[in-house]
Design an enzyme around this catalytic site. Structure first.
Site, short mmCIF file in Angstrom:
data_model
loop_
_atom_site.label_atom_id
_atom_site.label_comp_id
_atom_site.label_asym_id
_atom_site.label_seq_id
_atom_site.Cartn_x
_atom_site.Cartn_y
_atom_site.Cartn_z
N HIS A 6 0.84 -1.20 0.00
CA HIS A 6 0.00 0.00 0.00
C HIS A 6 0.88 1.26 0.00
CE1 HIS A 6 -3.04 2.91 1.32
NE2 HIS A 6 -3.95 2.03 0.96
N SER A 63 -7.11 1.77 -4.37
CA SER A 63 -8.16 1.56 -3.37
C SER A 63 -8.55 2.89 -2.75
CB SER A 63 -7.68 0.61 -2.27
OG SER A 63 -6.61 1.19 -1.56
N GLU A 146 -14.12 -4.48 -0.18
CA GLU A 146 -13.38 -4.83 1.03
C GLU A 146 -14.28 -4.70 2.24
OE1 GLU A 146 -10.05 -2.31 2.02
OE2 GLU A 146 -9.20 -3.82 3.36
N GLU A 152 -15.70 0.47 11.18
CA GLU A 152 -15.34 1.20 9.97
C GLU A 152 -16.39 1.14 8.86
OE1 GLU A 152 -11.24 0.44 8.77
OE2 GLU A 152 -10.64 0.29 10.86
N HIS A 207 -5.66 -8.40 1.32
CA HIS A 207 -4.78 -7.54 2.10
C HIS A 207 -4.21 -8.34 3.25
CE1 HIS A 207 -6.39 -3.22 1.12
NE2 HIS A 207 -5.47 -3.62 0.26
N ARG A 213 -2.03 -3.57 12.89
CA ARG A 213 -1.67 -2.86 11.65
C ARG A 213 -0.18 -2.53 11.57
NH1 ARG A 213 -5.47 -1.55 7.98
NH2 ARG A 213 -7.63 -1.08 8.55
N GLU A 242 -0.47 -4.20 3.93
CA GLU A 242 -0.97 -2.92 4.44
C GLU A 242 -0.46 -2.72 5.86
OE1 GLU A 242 -5.27 -1.20 3.02
OE2 GLU A 242 -5.22 -2.61 4.64
MN MN Z 1 -7.34 -3.32 3.93
#
Ligand code: MN
Length: 284
Positions: A6, A63, A146, A152, A207, A213, A242
């Protein structure tokens, strides 16, 4: 299988200098493609980006997550119109950069919602996506939906929901985009979800993101299970890494994704480490 990264691992915006940095470093770190963040596709110098991709021998995907003012799954006609416009610009960007995938939260607003989506809003989303898919098909491009965790999006949180929503739109070039970070929160089985999407012929984009993360292998995700399932179903699409840190900031994206902590400082060290991790598990 092709391995991507990403763009937000490298840069927060997409000025010409940022594009040069992100694309050259993606190649240097050993990736096959870069996933362009198309939150503001109108800010891209598309010809410049396309030239850089060719120069460095990289492919691309793009994206984005729609926002409150561009929410095609709302009942607000202005927001639906603005979202439709942004998606078509993003699709043009993918086409003009030689990509074949536009993915992310392109079916509604990426944000914390305080109520469920309405049927009328969902119909708006289906209508915009059907039209977008038809335009995409003319350029050999797929749309990847996605699904995200409940904080989210209020529309798609699991593989099963995503497959049902895709089915309700009825376009062959709309596929499911699975992200380990979100699956880790919402699915009951990583392997089960991957197999379910593959069995439907809709496992279109993947992903790999760690539970926090940050760097792959430093969180709680069961990567052996995840990668083994991808191999078992014979997945041959794109796997994109990502990771987000407050080290690289985008004015809205970072806030939408709640990137409050600094999980790494050195983008290249992170990217090279993640590339080695993926190779170790997938052999590519
Ligand atoms: Mn993602």
């Amino acid at each position: 299988m092709r391995v991507g990264i990403h763009s937000m691992v490298w840069v927060g915006d997409w000025s010409r200098a940022a594009a040069q940095q992100a694309i050259s470093q993606t190649a240097e770190a050993g990736y096959d493609l870069i996933e362009l963040s198309a939150i503001a596709p109108e800010t891209f110098d598309v010809a410049h980006t396309a030239r850089l991709l060719e120069q460095y021998g990289l492919g691309c995907s793009a994206s984005l997550g729609l926002g409150a003012g561009t929410n095609i799954a709302s009942e607000d006609a202005d927001a639906v119109r603005a979202g439709r416009e942004r998606l078509h610009l993003a699709l043009n960007l993918v086409r003009d950069c030689g990509g074949t995938m536009l993915c992310g939260v392109i079916y509604g607003a990426l944000m914390k919602h305080s109520r469920p989506a309405t049927e009328k809003g969902l119909d708006n989303s289906r209508r915009v996506l059907a039209e977008l898919a038809d335009k995409a098909a003319a350029s050999g491009i797929e749309l990847g939906l996605e699904f995200c965790n409940r904080y989210e999006t209020n529309i798609l949180n699991t593989t099963a929901q995503t497959l049902a929503f895709i089915d309700s739109i009825g376009r062959p070039n709309i596929v499911a985009h699975l992200d380990a970070y979100h699956m880790n929160i919402e699915e009951s089985s990583m392997a089960g979800a991957i197999k379910q999407a593959a069995a439907a012929g809709k496992l279109g984009y993947v992903h790999v993101g760690e539970s926090h993360r940050g760097q792959l292998g430093t969180g709680t995700i069961n990567w052996p299970e995840f990668f083994q399932a991808l191999r078992q179903v014979g997945y041959d699409g794109v796997v994109t890494f990502e990771s987000f840190s407050s080290q690289v900031v985008h004015s809205t994206f970072s806030n939408d994704l709640a990137i409050w902590r600094n999980l790494w400082d050195d983008s290249m060290e992170l990217a090279v480490g993640a590339r080695a991790f993926i190779r170790q598990h997938l052999g590519v």
